[in-house]
Design a protein around this motif. Structure first.
Motif, PDB file in Angstrom:
ATOM      1  N   THR A 175      85.773  55.169  48.765  1.00  0.00           N
ATOM      2  CA  THR A 175      84.667  55.699  47.949  1.00  0.00           C
ATOM      3  C   THR A 175      83.392  55.749  48.776  1.00  0.00           C
ATOM      4  OG1 THR A 175      85.666  54.469  46.111  1.00  0.00           O
ATOM      5  CG2 THR A 175      83.499  55.419  45.713  1.00  0.00           C
ATOM      6  N   MET A 176      83.175  56.886  49.475  1.00  0.00           N
ATOM      7  CA  MET A 176      81.978  56.983  50.311  1.00  0.00           C
ATOM      8  C   MET A 176      80.930  57.853  49.614  1.00  0.00           C
ATOM      9  SD  MET A 176      82.869  55.101  52.888  1.00  0.00           S
ATOM     10  CE  MET A 176      82.243  55.450  54.525  1.00  0.00           C
ATOM     11  N   THR A 177      80.318  57.280  48.593  1.00  0.00           N
ATOM     12  CA  THR A 177      79.380  58.072  47.778  1.00  0.00           C
ATOM     13  C   THR A 177      78.148  58.483  48.575  1.00  0.00           C
ATOM     14  OG1 THR A 177      80.117  56.664  45.956  1.00  0.00           O
ATOM     15  CG2 THR A 177      78.279  58.131  45.492  1.00  0.00           C
ATOM     16  N   GLY A 178      77.664  57.599  49.452  1.00  0.00           N
ATOM     17  CA  GLY A 178      76.483  57.899  50.256  1.00  0.00           C
ATOM     18  C   GLY A 178      76.711  59.129  51.123  1.00  0.00           C
ATOM     19  N   GLN A 179      77.861  59.127  51.774  1.00  0.00           N
ATOM     20  CA  GLN A 179      78.224  60.252  52.649  1.00  0.00           C
ATOM     21  C   GLN A 179      78.284  61.551  51.833  1.00  0.00           C
ATOM     22  OE1 GLN A 179      81.844  59.185  54.828  1.00  0.00           O
ATOM     23  NE2 GLN A 179      82.022  61.286  55.575  1.00  0.00           N
ATOM     24  N   ALA A 180      78.835  61.451  50.618  1.00  0.00           N
ATOM     25  CA  ALA A 180      78.963  62.637  49.759  1.00  0.00           C
ATOM     26  C   ALA A 180      77.582  63.173  49.365  1.00  0.00           C
ATOM     27  CB  ALA A 180      79.779  62.286  48.518  1.00  0.00           C
ATOM     28  N   LEU A 181      76.662  62.256  49.035  1.00  0.00           N
ATOM     29  CA  LEU A 181      75.311  62.683  48.649  1.00  0.00           C
ATOM     30  C   LEU A 181      74.622  63.380  49.817  1.00  0.00           C
ATOM     31  CD1 LEU A 181      74.186  59.533  46.643  1.00  0.00           C
ATOM     32  CD2 LEU A 181      74.319  61.848  45.715  1.00  0.00           C
ATOM     33  N   LYS A 182      74.847  62.833  51.023  1.00  0.00           N
ATOM     34  CA  LYS A 182      74.229  63.421  52.213  1.00  0.00           C
ATOM     35  C   LYS A 182      74.768  64.846  52.418  1.00  0.00           C
ATOM     36  CE  LYS A 182      73.146  62.028  56.982  1.00  0.00           C
ATOM     37  NZ  LYS A 182      73.046  63.439  57.360  1.00  0.00           N
ATOM     38  N   TYR A 183      76.062  65.002  52.175  1.00  0.00           N
ATOM     39  CA  TYR A 183      76.683  66.314  52.317  1.00  0.00           C
ATOM     40  C   TYR A 183      76.073  67.303  51.322  1.00  0.00           C
ATOM     41  CZ  TYR A 183      80.230  69.958  52.634  1.00  0.00           C
ATOM     42  OH  TYR A 183      80.866  71.172  52.834  1.00  0.00           O
ATOM     43  N   ASP A 185      79.719  52.701  51.066  1.00  0.00           N
ATOM     44  CA  ASP A 185      78.643  52.871  52.046  1.00  0.00           C
ATOM     45  C   ASP A 185      77.311  52.828  51.331  1.00  0.00           C
ATOM     46  OD1 ASP A 185      78.727  55.251  50.734  1.00  0.00           O
ATOM     47  OD2 ASP A 185      78.854  56.514  52.511  1.00  0.00           O
ATOM     48  N   TYR A 186      76.250  53.091  52.077  1.00  0.00           N
ATOM     49  CA  TYR A 186      74.896  52.869  51.613  1.00  0.00           C
ATOM     50  C   TYR A 186      74.396  54.151  50.946  1.00  0.00           C
ATOM     51  CZ  TYR A 186      69.987  51.559  52.261  1.00  0.00           C
ATOM     52  OH  TYR A 186      68.666  51.256  52.063  1.00  0.00           O
ATOM     53  N   ILE A 187      73.944  54.077  49.705  1.00  0.00           N
ATOM     54  CA  ILE A 187      73.573  55.334  49.032  1.00  0.00           C
ATOM     55  C   ILE A 187      72.061  55.550  48.893  1.00  0.00           C
ATOM     56  CG2 ILE A 187      75.687  55.352  47.623  1.00  0.00           C
ATOM     57  CD1 ILE A 187      73.824  54.706  45.205  1.00  0.00           C
ATOM     58  N   SER A 188      71.250  54.482  49.050  1.00  0.00           N
ATOM     59  CA  SER A 188      69.832  54.588  48.679  1.00  0.00           C
ATOM     60  C   SER A 188      69.097  55.759  49.323  1.00  0.00           C
ATOM     61  CB  SER A 188      69.092  53.299  49.021  1.00  0.00           C
ATOM     62  OG  SER A 188      69.618  52.263  48.226  1.00  0.00           O
ATOM     63  N   ASP A 189      69.208  55.893  50.652  1.00  0.00           N
ATOM     64  CA  ASP A 189      68.426  56.922  51.337  1.00  0.00           C
ATOM     65  C   ASP A 189      68.791  58.312  50.839  1.00  0.00           C
ATOM     66  OD1 ASP A 189      67.321  54.881  52.691  1.00  0.00           O
ATOM     67  OD2 ASP A 189      68.403  55.196  54.579  1.00  0.00           O
ATOM     68  N   ALA A 190      70.108  58.573  50.770  1.00  0.00           N
ATOM     69  CA  ALA A 190      70.546  59.914  50.364  1.00  0.00           C
ATOM     70  C   ALA A 190      70.178  60.177  48.904  1.00  0.00           C
ATOM     71  CB  ALA A 190      72.055  60.056  50.572  1.00  0.00           C
ATOM     72  N   ALA A 191      70.310  59.143  48.057  1.00  0.00           N
ATOM     73  CA  ALA A 191      70.000  59.324  46.639  1.00  0.00           C
ATOM     74  C   ALA A 191      68.529  59.685  46.475  1.00  0.00           C
ATOM     75  CB  ALA A 191      70.328  58.049  45.857  1.00  0.00           C
ATOM     76  N   LYS A 192      67.681  58.979  47.232  1.00  0.00           N
ATOM     77  CA  LYS A 192      66.242  59.224  47.140  1.00  0.00           C
ATOM     78  C   LYS A 192      65.928  60.629  47.658  1.00  0.00           C
ATOM     79  CE  LYS A 192      61.790  57.156  48.460  1.00  0.00           C
ATOM     80  NZ  LYS A 192      61.168  58.431  48.875  1.00  0.00           N
ATOM     81  N   LYS A 193      66.565  60.982  48.786  1.00  0.00           N
ATOM     82  CA  LYS A 193      66.268  62.284  49.393  1.00  0.00           C
ATOM     83  C   LYS A 193      66.671  63.440  48.464  1.00  0.00           C
ATOM     84  CE  LYS A 193      66.725  64.918  53.624  1.00  0.00           C
ATOM     85  NZ  LYS A 193      67.501  65.154  54.840  1.00  0.00           N
ATOM     86  N   ALA A 194      67.799  63.259  47.771  1.00  0.00           N
ATOM     87  CA  ALA A 194      68.250  64.318  46.853  1.00  0.00           C
ATOM     88  C   ALA A 194      67.182  64.562  45.792  1.00  0.00           C
ATOM     89  CB  ALA A 194      69.566  63.915  46.183  1.00  0.00           C
ATOM     90  N   LYS A 195      66.637  63.480  45.237  1.00  0.00           N
ATOM     91  CA  LYS A 195      65.616  63.639  44.199  1.00  0.00           C
ATOM     92  C   LYS A 195      64.309  64.177  44.782  1.00  0.00           C
ATOM     93  CE  LYS A 195      66.602  59.437  42.622  1.00  0.00           C
ATOM     94  NZ  LYS A 195      66.714  58.231  41.756  1.00  0.00           N
ATOM     95  N   ASP A 196      63.954  63.666  45.992  1.00  0.00           N
ATOM     96  CA  ASP A 196      62.723  64.148  46.623  1.00  0.00           C
ATOM     97  C   ASP A 196      62.816  65.634  46.934  1.00  0.00           C
ATOM     98  OD1 ASP A 196      61.772  61.625  46.440  1.00  0.00           O
ATOM     99  OD2 ASP A 196      62.032  61.101  48.561  1.00  0.00           O
ATOM    100  N   SER A 197      64.032  66.116  47.153  1.00  0.00           N
ATOM    101  CA  SER A 197      64.205  67.547  47.468  1.00  0.00           C
ATOM    102  C   SER A 197      64.091  68.393  46.208  1.00  0.00           C
ATOM    103  CB  SER A 197      65.577  67.798  48.103  1.00  0.00           C
ATOM    104  OG  SER A 197      65.793  66.895  49.158  1.00  0.00           O
ATOM    105  N   GLY A 198      63.909  67.730  45.055  1.00  0.00           N
ATOM    106  CA  GLY A 198      63.743  68.488  43.818  1.00  0.00           C
ATOM    107  C   GLY A 198      65.045  68.805  43.108  1.00  0.00           C
ATOM    108  N   PHE A 199      66.143  68.158  43.522  1.00  0.00           N
ATOM    109  CA  PHE A 199      67.409  68.400  42.819  1.00  0.00           C
ATOM    110  C   PHE A 199      67.426  67.556  41.542  1.00  0.00           C
ATOM    111  CE2 PHE A 199      69.217  68.561  47.394  1.00  0.00           C
ATOM    112  CZ  PHE A 199      68.634  69.801  47.604  1.00  0.00           C
ATOM    113  N   ARG A 200      67.957  68.141  40.436  1.00  0.00           N
ATOM    114  CA  ARG A 200      68.149  67.340  39.219  1.00  0.00           C
ATOM    115  C   ARG A 200      69.509  66.695  39.343  1.00  0.00           C
ATOM    116  NH1 ARG A 200      67.132  69.678  34.341  1.00  0.00           N
ATOM    117  NH2 ARG A 200      67.944  67.757  33.503  1.00  0.00           N
ATOM    118  N   MET A 201      69.538  65.379  39.388  1.00  0.00           N
ATOM    119  CA  MET A 201      70.791  64.666  39.613  1.00  0.00           C
ATOM    120  C   MET A 201      71.263  63.935  38.351  1.00  0.00           C
ATOM    121  SD  MET A 201      71.416  65.403  42.771  1.00  0.00           S
ATOM    122  CE  MET A 201      72.710  64.223  43.204  1.00  0.00           C
TER     123      MET A 201
END
Length: 450
Positions: free
Chosen positions: A323-331, A361-377
């Motif tokens: 379960t590599m959720t962080g990697q998936a969010l980055k993708y 894996d680590y999700i914080s950075d990617a999760a934050k970046k997705a929201k900062d990019s204006g995506f509705r998650m």
């Protein structure tokens, strides 16, 4: 506002017939007067609206207030305050006869038997009448008078039934003592208000659609239009980017998701796809599956119709690893929502992340970046999903963007509160499509849990 300001009653001739026989103690009689006053306060009273009369009875009958008396709220309430108990026997039949021949007569100010005028009598009694009520009540009803019978304390229920109009369950009320008669206030306030469906009577100023609520209404618009800020008029949504949406699903294919659950997830995706309008100008859908690695099943815009998208979802095979959720969010951020991969500039981007376990894996950075990019998650968690992770992925307000099965019962409540707030800044049409979409997502997640 007091209910009176919202209450548009059909013009009604309303007569209270109140028992002040010996068994009604003076302080109890005061309670009846409070009840009568409260009902009057909520009505739309006036010579051309609802007129109120009061008959006081015991062994004799006394008209305290006729329908042609002064019909301002203040005057009515003052007249009610002045009423004194008669403190003798209980001649209920006589009082009803008086209502037919006198109180509801034209000479006393009742308005013709035209269909748009209602005649209503509310009888309040705590005793067994010393005369008959059955025949006289039948005559009153035949004369078009709707009778509500309120019994208090040791009253005879059979008598109430003989008096009241059909359906009896709406016209007969019983309270154990005068001290609780006020409980009925609300019922009568509603009974008179709801009479008037403002939408049906055309008494509204909505340009397109009128939605009735008790004693009031609100305006709405037909599909393809949005309500303007005046709350009445509508503007056509531009068919172009009006409901454009770039939606990517990130689906957990790790081995803890059992094969039969993976099928449910596919069903869930397809139900959501069903609620979209898919085209170059409207919604585009992409799908990414992840476990230990990330696999793009299809990019945004590859399939141009719902049918093709659904077929591709059904075909998706199950990865069954970690379960590599962080990697998936980055993708999602780097690839799925990139223009090269079919994303459209300036179109709202929505990501729905579905997971059933803790990320390895680590999700914080990617999760934050997705929201900062204006995506509705949106984050949807099932089984062993970790609530903190879901909250980290979810957009603000978090409570409306993450769902977790252990608490799935509350989703319908969240759904009801779906806020237009998210899209106040945007074109309201676009906004409407997102809200519709959100509501749909929530209904679906809800039904999956049934």
């Amino acid at each position: 506002p007091s209910p009176g300001s919202l209450c548009r009653t059909k013009p009604t001739d309303l007569v209270f017939i109140i028992d002040s026989s010996r068994s009604v103690r003076p302080h109890e009689f005061e309670k009846i007067k409070v009840f009568v006053s409260r009902v009057i306060e909520a009505l739309d009273v006036g010579p051309n609206a609802t007129r109120v009369g009061v008959i006081n009875y015991a062994s004799a009958v006394r008209s305290e207030l006729s329908l042609q008396g002064p019909q301002s709220k203040a005057a009515l309430l003052q007249a009610v305050r002045r009423i004194q108990p008669l403190s003798t026997g209980t001649m209920t039949g006589l009082a009803i006869q008086f209502a037919i021949s006198r109180a509801f007569s034209a000479a006393e100010g009742a308005r013709g038997s035209a269909p748009n005028f209602k005649k209503v009598a509310i009888v309040v009694t705590d005793g067994r009448p010393q005369d008959g009520v059955q025949d006289v009540s039948a005559r009153a009803r035949a004369a078009g008078i709707e009778i509500f019978a309120i019994g208090v304390g040791r009253v005879d229920m059979g008598t109430l039934r003989q008096m009241a109009s059909e359906p009896l369950d709406e016209h007969v009320d019983y309270v154990e003592s005068y001290s609780v008669i006020e409980k009925l206030t609300h019922k009568f306030q509603e009974a008179f208000c709801v009479v008037s469906d403002l939408c049906a009577t055309g008494d509204h100023d909505c340009e397109q659609v009128c939605v009735s609520t008790p004693g009031a209404y609100r305006c709405a618009c037909r599909d393809g239009f949005s309500l303007n800020s005046d709350g009445k008029t509508c503007t056509a949504c531009n068919g172009g980017l009006g409901s454009a949406l770039d939606l990517v699903f990130l689906i957990d294919g790790s081995k803890s998701v059992r094969p039969e659950n993976f099928e449910l997830v596919k069903k869930f995706i397809n139900q959501i796809v069903d609620s979209l309008e898919v085209s170059d100008k409207q919604a585009q859908v992409g799908l990414v599956q992840y476990s230990s690695s990330v696999r793009q099943e299809f990019p945004l815009g590859q399939f141009k119709s719902k049918k093709d998208i659904k077929a591709a979802v059904k075909k998706m095979s199950y990865m069954e690893k970690g379960t590599m959720t962080g990697q998936a969010l980055k993708y999602l951020i780097d690839s799925s929502f990139s223009v090269i991969n079919g994303a459209r500039p300036g179109v709202p981007k929505v990501g729905i992340v579905f997971t059933d376990g803790r990320s390895q894996d680590y999700i914080s950075d990617a999760a934050k970046k997705a929201k900062d990019s204006g995506f509705r998650m949106f984050a949807v968690g099932v089984g062993n999903a970790v609530e903190d992770e879901l909250r980290e992925i979810a957009s603000e307000p978090v409570a409306e963007h993450y769902f977790y099965t252990a608490d799935f019962r509350t989703i319908s409540k969240i759904g009801k509160k779906l806020q237009m707030k998210i899209c106040v800044e945007e074109d309201p049409c676009e906004c409407k499509s997102i809200v519709k979409f959100q509501t749909k997502v929530e209904e679906l997640i809800n039904s999956l849990q049934q």
